[in-house]
Design a protein around this motif. Sequence first.
Motif, PDB file in Angstrom:
ATOM      1  N   GLY A 141      58.730  26.638  12.706  1.00 41.51           N
ATOM      2  CA  GLY A 141      59.808  25.671  12.799  1.00 41.51           C
ATOM      3  C   GLY A 141      61.197  26.121  13.172  1.00 41.51           C
ATOM      4  O   GLY A 141      62.083  25.290  13.326  1.00 41.51           O
ATOM      5  N   GLY A 142      61.452  27.418  13.321  1.00 35.82           N
ATOM      6  CA  GLY A 142      62.798  27.810  13.706  1.00 35.82           C
ATOM      7  C   GLY A 142      63.059  29.291  13.523  1.00 35.82           C
ATOM      8  O   GLY A 142      62.193  30.058  13.084  1.00 35.82           O
ATOM      9  N   ASP A 143      64.291  29.714  13.851  1.00 32.64           N
ATOM     10  CA  ASP A 143      64.643  31.129  13.792  1.00 32.64           C
ATOM     11  C   ASP A 143      64.645  31.674  12.374  1.00 32.64           C
ATOM     12  O   ASP A 143      64.288  32.834  12.155  1.00 32.64           O
ATOM     13  CB  ASP A 143      66.008  31.357  14.441  1.00 32.64           C
ATOM     14  CG  ASP A 143      65.946  31.307  15.964  1.00 32.64           C
ATOM     15  OD1 ASP A 143      64.992  31.882  16.532  1.00 32.64           O
ATOM     16  OD2 ASP A 143      66.827  30.692  16.580  1.00 32.64           O
ATOM     17  N   ALA A 144      65.054  30.868  11.405  1.00 32.71           N
ATOM     18  CA  ALA A 144      65.057  31.343  10.016  1.00 32.71           C
ATOM     19  C   ALA A 144      63.646  31.669   9.559  1.00 32.71           C
ATOM     20  O   ALA A 144      63.399  32.696   8.909  1.00 32.71           O
ATOM     21  CB  ALA A 144      65.690  30.295   9.107  1.00 32.71           C
ATOM     22  N   GLN A 145      62.715  30.805   9.921  1.00 31.74           N
ATOM     23  CA  GLN A 145      61.319  31.035   9.563  1.00 31.74           C
ATOM     24  C   GLN A 145      60.752  32.236  10.317  1.00 31.74           C
ATOM     25  O   GLN A 145      59.955  33.006   9.769  1.00 31.74           O
ATOM     26  CB  GLN A 145      60.492  29.782   9.859  1.00 31.74           C
ATOM     27  CG  GLN A 145      60.802  28.597   8.961  1.00 31.74           C
ATOM     28  CD  GLN A 145      61.980  27.759   9.432  1.00 31.74           C
ATOM     29  OE1 GLN A 145      62.702  28.157  10.363  1.00 31.74           O
ATOM     30  NE2 GLN A 145      62.191  26.621   8.810  1.00 31.74           N
TER      31      GLN A 145
ATOM     32  N   SER B 188      70.919  38.946  25.941  1.00 33.71           N
ATOM     33  CA  SER B 188      71.029  38.114  24.746  1.00 33.71           C
ATOM     34  C   SER B 188      70.060  38.568  23.661  1.00 33.71           C
ATOM     35  O   SER B 188      70.425  38.645  22.472  1.00 33.71           O
ATOM     36  CB  SER B 188      70.758  36.651  25.119  1.00 33.71           C
ATOM     37  OG  SER B 188      70.791  35.819  23.982  1.00 33.71           O
ATOM     38  N   ALA B 189      68.833  38.888  24.057  1.00 30.61           N
ATOM     39  CA  ALA B 189      67.834  39.324  23.078  1.00 30.61           C
ATOM     40  C   ALA B 189      68.237  40.640  22.421  1.00 30.61           C
ATOM     41  O   ALA B 189      68.109  40.804  21.196  1.00 30.61           O
ATOM     42  CB  ALA B 189      66.473  39.468  23.756  1.00 30.61           C
ATOM     43  N   ASP B 190      68.711  41.582  23.225  1.00 30.66           N
ATOM     44  CA  ASP B 190      69.124  42.869  22.677  1.00 30.66           C
ATOM     45  C   ASP B 190      70.261  42.711  21.667  1.00 30.66           C
ATOM     46  O   ASP B 190      70.245  43.322  20.596  1.00 30.66           O
ATOM     47  CB  ASP B 190      69.578  43.803  23.805  1.00 30.66           C
ATOM     48  CG  ASP B 190      68.412  44.434  24.547  1.00 30.66           C
ATOM     49  OD1 ASP B 190      67.293  44.472  24.000  1.00 30.66           O
ATOM     50  OD2 ASP B 190      68.612  44.889  25.688  1.00 30.66           O
ATOM     51  N   LYS B 191      71.240  41.899  22.018  1.00 28.56           N
ATOM     52  CA  LYS B 191      72.385  41.703  21.135  1.00 28.56           C
ATOM     53  C   LYS B 191      71.975  41.053  19.820  1.00 28.56           C
ATOM     54  O   LYS B 191      72.410  41.467  18.737  1.00 28.56           O
ATOM     55  CB  LYS B 191      73.437  40.842  21.836  1.00 28.56           C
ATOM     56  CG  LYS B 191      74.697  40.604  21.000  1.00 28.56           C
ATOM     57  CD  LYS B 191      75.716  39.784  21.782  1.00 28.56           C
ATOM     58  CE  LYS B 191      76.972  39.538  20.943  1.00 28.56           C
ATOM     59  NZ  LYS B 191      77.982  38.736  21.698  1.00 28.56           N
ATOM     60  N   ALA B 192      71.106  40.052  19.904  1.00 27.27           N
ATOM     61  CA  ALA B 192      70.721  39.303  18.714  1.00 27.27           C
ATOM     62  C   ALA B 192      69.764  40.082  17.811  1.00 27.27           C
ATOM     63  O   ALA B 192      69.822  39.966  16.578  1.00 27.27           O
ATOM     64  CB  ALA B 192      70.082  37.975  19.113  1.00 27.27           C
ATOM     65  N   HIS B 193      68.912  40.891  18.416  1.00 26.32           N
ATOM     66  CA  HIS B 193      67.819  41.471  17.631  1.00 26.32           C
ATOM     67  C   HIS B 193      67.849  42.984  17.469  1.00 26.32           C
ATOM     68  O   HIS B 193      67.419  43.495  16.429  1.00 26.32           O
ATOM     69  CB  HIS B 193      66.480  41.060  18.241  1.00 26.32           C
ATOM     70  CG  HIS B 193      66.245  39.591  18.216  1.00 26.32           C
ATOM     71  ND1 HIS B 193      65.918  38.907  17.057  1.00 26.32           N
ATOM     72  CD2 HIS B 193      66.315  38.647  19.203  1.00 26.32           C
ATOM     73  CE1 HIS B 193      65.773  37.617  17.327  1.00 26.32           C
ATOM     74  NE2 HIS B 193      66.020  37.439  18.612  1.00 26.32           N
ATOM     75  N   PHE B 194      68.347  43.720  18.460  1.00 24.30           N
ATOM     76  CA  PHE B 194      68.174  45.168  18.421  1.00 24.30           C
ATOM     77  C   PHE B 194      69.467  45.977  18.387  1.00 24.30           C
ATOM     78  O   PHE B 194      69.428  47.183  18.148  1.00 24.30           O
ATOM     79  CB  PHE B 194      67.317  45.618  19.606  1.00 24.30           C
ATOM     80  CG  PHE B 194      66.049  44.813  19.736  1.00 24.30           C
ATOM     81  CD1 PHE B 194      65.128  44.778  18.700  1.00 24.30           C
ATOM     82  CD2 PHE B 194      65.804  44.061  20.874  1.00 24.30           C
ATOM     83  CE1 PHE B 194      63.969  44.020  18.792  1.00 24.30           C
ATOM     84  CE2 PHE B 194      64.649  43.303  20.996  1.00 24.30           C
ATOM     85  CZ  PHE B 194      63.732  43.279  19.948  1.00 24.30           C
ATOM     86  N   ALA B 195      70.593  45.341  18.623  1.00 27.55           N
ATOM     87  CA  ALA B 195      71.879  46.026  18.491  1.00 27.55           C
ATOM     88  C   ALA B 195      72.131  46.317  17.010  1.00 27.55           C
ATOM     89  O   ALA B 195      71.483  45.745  16.120  1.00 27.55           O
ATOM     90  CB  ALA B 195      73.002  45.164  19.064  1.00 27.55           C
ATOM     91  N   ASP B 196      73.057  47.226  16.733  1.00 26.24           N
ATOM     92  CA  ASP B 196      73.401  47.522  15.346  1.00 26.24           C
ATOM     93  C   ASP B 196      73.825  46.233  14.639  1.00 26.24           C
ATOM     94  O   ASP B 196      74.671  45.485  15.134  1.00 26.24           O
ATOM     95  CB  ASP B 196      74.543  48.535  15.289  1.00 26.24           C
ATOM     96  CG  ASP B 196      74.099  49.919  15.737  1.00 26.24           C
ATOM     97  OD1 ASP B 196      72.887  50.148  15.833  1.00 26.24           O
ATOM     98  OD2 ASP B 196      74.988  50.767  16.000  1.00 26.24           O
ATOM     99  N   GLY B 197      73.204  45.982  13.513  1.00 21.44           N
ATOM    100  CA  GLY B 197      73.495  44.767  12.756  1.00 21.44           C
ATOM    101  C   GLY B 197      72.693  43.565  13.187  1.00 21.44           C
ATOM    102  O   GLY B 197      72.844  42.481  12.616  1.00 21.44           O
ATOM    103  N   GLY B 198      71.828  43.731  14.202  1.00 17.95           N
ATOM    104  CA  GLY B 198      70.994  42.626  14.669  1.00 17.95           C
ATOM    105  C   GLY B 198      69.877  42.300  13.703  1.00 17.95           C
ATOM    106  O   GLY B 198      69.785  42.860  12.604  1.00 17.95           O
TER     107      GLY B 198
END
Length: 213
Positions: free
Chosen positions: A52-56, A194-204
Amino acid sequence: MLVVRQGNPKGIRDWDDLIKPGISVITPNPKTSGGARWNYLAAWEFAKRKFGGDAQAKDFIGKLYANVPVLDTGARGSSITFAQRNQGDVFISWENEAWLLEKEFGSKVDVVYPSLSILAEPAVAVVDKNVDKKGTRAVAEEYLKFLYSEEGQDIAGKNFYRPAVSQKAIAKYSKQFPRLNLFSIDQAFGGWASADKAHFADGGSFDQIYLRK
């Protein structure tokens, strides 16, 4: 793809099986491995659609990585961990790597196709600065053309890469490659930046999930 032990003793059929208690998952570290990032995003998008979404999806990924006993730095290391060191119940793998493992260790592993996966099309290009400096433009351009020739596409199929442009090769290897429900990085994540920034950058998202373990 999901590579499992012969006979699939843990009954692994799809991504959501990877978060079950007692399942040991082998996948490399997405902070250091490009292949691992494809794995991560494929699992994320599966969970996002199913639950159902990103939180899930984030919760799902947290549970998945809780089942990962070791994070190798690259896909080759994870292949060795799974196939040669005999660790884990399932290995998240490139499709060609999965079939090469099945070919090499045919009596020990099986390949499972999940209900959803990610379209991986790594770029190939002639880099002007490099070829002009080394005087290799002609051979580099011929190699690039060869990749998409009938012969080149046939070689790709023989080595468990899906032919992309040759209808002859696509037809020849169609039984080798089951149809897949695929999505692209652009469709699901707005591109690699966008994917790298959201998921794999420091703090992602990966740091948020993994560092709190």
